[in-house]
Design a protein around this motif. Structure first.
Motif, mmCIF file in Angstrom:
data_model
loop_
_atom_site.group_PDB
_atom_site.id
_atom_site.type_symbol
_atom_site.label_atom_id
_atom_site.label_comp_id
_atom_site.label_asym_id
_atom_site.label_seq_id
_atom_site.Cartn_x
_atom_site.Cartn_y
_atom_site.Cartn_z
ATOM 1 N N ASP A 48 57.532 112.645 20.527
ATOM 2 C CA ASP A 48 58.904 111.702 19.608
ATOM 3 C C ASP A 48 58.395 110.039 20.610
ATOM 4 O OD1 ASP A 48 60.549 113.854 18.133
ATOM 5 O OD2 ASP A 48 61.534 113.911 20.046
ATOM 6 N N THR A 49 58.751 109.883 21.513
ATOM 7 C CA THR A 49 58.792 108.414 22.115
ATOM 8 C C THR A 49 57.662 107.968 22.903
ATOM 9 O OG1 THR A 49 58.455 109.220 24.854
ATOM 10 C CG2 THR A 49 61.141 109.051 23.277
ATOM 11 N N GLY A 50 56.429 109.709 23.081
ATOM 12 C CA GLY A 50 55.016 108.620 23.167
ATOM 13 C C GLY A 50 54.931 108.566 24.418
ATOM 14 N N ALA A 51 56.161 108.641 25.316
ATOM 15 C CA ALA A 51 55.735 108.207 27.301
ATOM 16 C C ALA A 51 55.288 109.732 27.656
ATOM 17 C CB ALA A 51 57.261 108.102 27.787
ATOM 18 N N ILE A 52 54.447 109.253 28.378
ATOM 19 C CA ILE A 52 53.390 109.730 29.321
ATOM 20 C C ILE A 52 54.500 111.091 31.074
ATOM 21 C CG2 ILE A 52 51.947 110.273 31.235
ATOM 22 C CD1 ILE A 52 49.994 108.500 29.533
ATOM 23 N N LYS B 34 60.854 114.343 41.806
ATOM 24 C CA LYS B 34 61.603 113.798 40.187
ATOM 25 C C LYS B 34 61.213 114.849 39.010
ATOM 26 C CE LYS B 34 65.021 111.858 39.609
ATOM 27 N NZ LYS B 34 66.356 112.450 39.650
ATOM 28 N N GLN B 35 59.376 115.063 39.388
ATOM 29 C CA GLN B 35 58.845 115.449 38.568
ATOM 30 C C GLN B 35 59.095 116.575 37.621
ATOM 31 O OE1 GLN B 35 54.829 117.754 39.868
ATOM 32 N NE2 GLN B 35 55.770 116.988 42.042
ATOM 33 N N PRO B 36 58.652 116.324 36.341
ATOM 34 C CA PRO B 36 58.211 115.302 35.600
ATOM 35 C C PRO B 36 59.199 114.210 34.828
ATOM 36 C CG PRO B 36 58.601 117.242 33.997
ATOM 37 C CD PRO B 36 59.270 117.824 35.546
ATOM 38 N N VAL B 37 58.155 113.379 35.355
ATOM 39 C CA VAL B 37 59.165 111.656 35.601
ATOM 40 C C VAL B 37 57.956 110.936 34.824
ATOM 41 C CG1 VAL B 37 58.239 111.466 37.837
ATOM 42 C CG2 VAL B 37 60.277 110.369 37.123
ATOM 43 N N THR B 38 58.762 109.619 33.922
ATOM 44 C CA THR B 38 57.905 108.761 33.423
ATOM 45 C C THR B 38 57.587 107.967 33.790
ATOM 46 O OG1 THR B 38 59.730 107.737 32.038
ATOM 47 C CG2 THR B 38 59.049 109.799 31.077
ATOM 48 N N ARG B 39 56.856 107.154 34.167
ATOM 49 C CA ARG B 39 56.718 105.921 34.669
ATOM 50 C C ARG B 39 57.737 104.820 34.138
ATOM 51 N NH1 ARG B 39 51.401 103.530 34.714
ATOM 52 N NH2 ARG B 39 50.694 104.426 32.602
ATOM 53 N N GLY B 40 58.476 104.668 33.207
ATOM 54 C CA GLY B 40 59.744 103.875 32.994
ATOM 55 C C GLY B 40 61.032 104.315 34.076
ATOM 56 N N GLN B 41 60.772 105.871 34.466
ATOM 57 C CA GLN B 41 61.940 106.490 35.095
ATOM 58 C C GLN B 41 61.410 105.931 36.005
ATOM 59 O OE1 GLN B 41 61.603 110.384 33.795
ATOM 60 N NE2 GLN B 41 63.890 110.571 32.274
ATOM 61 N N VAL C 156 61.304 97.743 39.975
ATOM 62 C CA VAL C 156 60.213 96.646 40.442
ATOM 63 C C VAL C 156 58.927 97.727 39.006
ATOM 64 C CG1 VAL C 156 60.501 96.076 42.403
ATOM 65 C CG2 VAL C 156 59.099 98.368 41.827
ATOM 66 N N ASN C 157 58.021 96.904 39.215
ATOM 67 C CA ASN C 157 57.295 97.637 37.818
ATOM 68 C C ASN C 157 55.999 98.583 38.509
ATOM 69 O OD1 ASN C 157 54.532 98.015 36.413
ATOM 70 N ND2 ASN C 157 55.675 96.533 35.063
ATOM 71 N N VAL C 158 55.813 98.993 38.112
ATOM 72 C CA VAL C 158 54.872 100.463 38.613
ATOM 73 C C VAL C 158 53.546 100.203 38.099
ATOM 74 C CG1 VAL C 158 57.161 101.753 39.903
ATOM 75 C CG2 VAL C 158 55.836 102.431 37.964
ATOM 76 N N ASP C 159 53.007 100.040 37.278
ATOM 77 C CA ASP C 159 51.777 100.502 36.614
ATOM 78 C C ASP C 159 50.760 100.526 36.920
ATOM 79 O OD1 ASP C 159 54.376 100.247 33.902
ATOM 80 O OD2 ASP C 159 53.553 98.327 33.233
ATOM 81 N N SER C 160 50.058 99.061 37.477
ATOM 82 C CA SER C 160 49.756 99.475 39.120
ATOM 83 C C SER C 160 49.560 100.658 40.190
ATOM 84 C CB SER C 160 49.020 97.610 39.387
ATOM 85 O OG SER C 160 49.937 97.360 40.185
ATOM 86 N N VAL C 161 50.223 100.366 40.484
ATOM 87 C CA VAL C 161 51.062 101.270 41.150
ATOM 88 C C VAL C 161 50.356 102.980 40.957
ATOM 89 C CG1 VAL C 161 52.349 103.111 43.005
ATOM 90 C CG2 VAL C 161 52.498 100.050 42.296
ATOM 91 N N VAL C 162 50.738 103.787 39.668
ATOM 92 C CA VAL C 162 50.084 104.833 39.294
ATOM 93 C C VAL C 162 49.132 105.057 38.705
ATOM 94 C CG1 VAL C 162 51.147 105.925 36.872
ATOM 95 C CG2 VAL C 162 52.909 105.017 37.888
ATOM 96 N N ARG C 163 48.504 103.795 38.343
ATOM 97 C CA ARG C 163 47.061 103.835 37.951
ATOM 98 C C ARG C 163 46.571 104.284 39.053
ATOM 99 N NH1 ARG C 163 48.412 99.496 34.424
ATOM 100 N NH2 ARG C 163 47.477 97.647 36.294
ATOM 101 N N THR C 164 46.513 103.567 40.097
ATOM 102 C CA THR C 164 46.523 103.876 42.132
ATOM 103 C C THR C 164 46.138 105.280 42.163
ATOM 104 O OG1 THR C 164 46.534 101.162 42.442
ATOM 105 C CG2 THR C 164 46.055 103.415 43.887
ATOM 106 N N LEU C 165 47.405 105.624 42.102
ATOM 107 C CA LEU C 165 47.600 107.228 42.164
ATOM 108 C C LEU C 165 46.934 108.194 41.120
ATOM 109 C CD1 LEU C 165 51.812 107.216 43.296
ATOM 110 C CD2 LEU C 165 50.376 107.180 44.800
ATOM 111 N N LEU C 166 46.796 107.553 39.988
ATOM 112 C CA LEU C 166 46.285 108.815 38.947
ATOM 113 C C LEU C 166 44.743 108.583 40.063
ATOM 114 C CD1 LEU C 166 47.468 108.361 35.879
ATOM 115 C CD2 LEU C 166 47.479 109.890 36.742
ATOM 116 N N ALA C 167 43.817 107.180 39.665
ATOM 117 C CA ALA C 167 42.413 107.045 40.211
ATOM 118 C C ALA C 167 42.084 108.288 42.014
ATOM 119 C CB ALA C 167 42.525 105.545 40.763
ATOM 120 N N ARG C 168 43.525 107.829 42.434
ATOM 121 C CA ARG C 168 43.240 108.603 43.936
ATOM 122 C C ARG C 168 43.159 110.372 43.957
ATOM 123 N NH1 ARG C 168 44.354 106.142 48.210
ATOM 124 N NH2 ARG C 168 43.469 104.553 48.625
#
Length: 220
Positions: free
Chosen positions: A176-180, A139-146, A153-165
């Motif tokens: 406009d929204t500040g969404a990454i 689905k990229q580019p896609v926001t964390r909320g999407q 489910v909440n994906v905050d910690s998982v996204v941080r893991t994937l970024l770190a990897r």
């Protein structure tokens, strides 16, 4: 003629008795201090838990202070973290991105943080991480909320893991929204042994737009 006790002035002026739990007014929240130091400390606490940049207006609402006071506090924290107030230069910085503010690791320490996170992370990705990575890949580019909406489910910690990897990266920030918006990296292609995302199985048309989560049968 005897006055009607229900309509007489004495009856109308008689106190109704102490308020009950149902009639008592709700207590007002305690006012928050407008002292610059207090505003800065509350703002600092909020910044520590932000996942995406937030505007000054949003930050002002979060800390219960006027926008000018929050703007002043932001400027003070930036100077403090940059070592301009006599203290040490911090390993992180308060940066404005896409019209919003968020704490970031300073660029010169990216390698140090990356090495530490990789040594702490398990060699294999969890099922949740794999599912999140698949959604981002298709689905990229896609926001964390999407992504969270699709997986429900909440994906905050998982996204941080994937970024770190190094498997995903921040592609751009919505002004406009500040969404990454996130996308995959070349590291993912290397790990999968493919040359481009075009070589992924063609299941993208089967995924919805993320507004209502998955519908129908689960793909196997």
């Amino acid at each position: 003629m005897t006055a009607d006790p229900m309509t007489s002035p004495a009856a109308q002026e008689a106190p109704a008795g102490p308020p009950t739990a149902e009639t008592a007014p709700a207590p007002s929240p305690a006012p928050r201090s407008a002292d610059p130091a207090s505003v800065a400390r509350r703002l600092e606490a909020i910044l520590l838990v932000l996942e995406e940049p937030q505007s000054l207006v949003s930050l002002a609402a979060a800390v219960g202070a006027p926008v000018p006071a929050v703007r002043q506090a932001v400027e003070a924290l930036v100077a403090d973290y940059d070592g301009e107030t006599g203290g040490p230069r911090r390993g992180f910085e308060l940066r404005e991105v896409g019209g919003g503010w968020r704490l970031y690791v300073r660029e010169e320490y990216d390698d140090v943080v990356g090495e530490y996170v990789n040594t702490q992370a398990p060699s294999r990705l969890s099922q949740a991480a794999l599912e999140t990575l698949a959604v981002i890949a298709y689905k990229q580019p896609v926001t964390r909320g999407q992504v969270a909406s699709i997986r429900a489910v909440n994906v905050d910690s998982v996204v941080r893991t994937l970024l770190a990897r190094g498997l995903i990266t921040e592609v751009f920030t919505d002004p406009d929204t500040g969404a990454i918006h996130y996308g995959t990296t070349d590291q993912l292609l290397i790990n999968l042994g493919i040359n481009s995302l075009d070589e992924l199985p063609h299941i993208s048309p089967l995924l919805d737009d993320g507004s209502d989560g998955f519908d129908g049968e689960v793909l196997k």
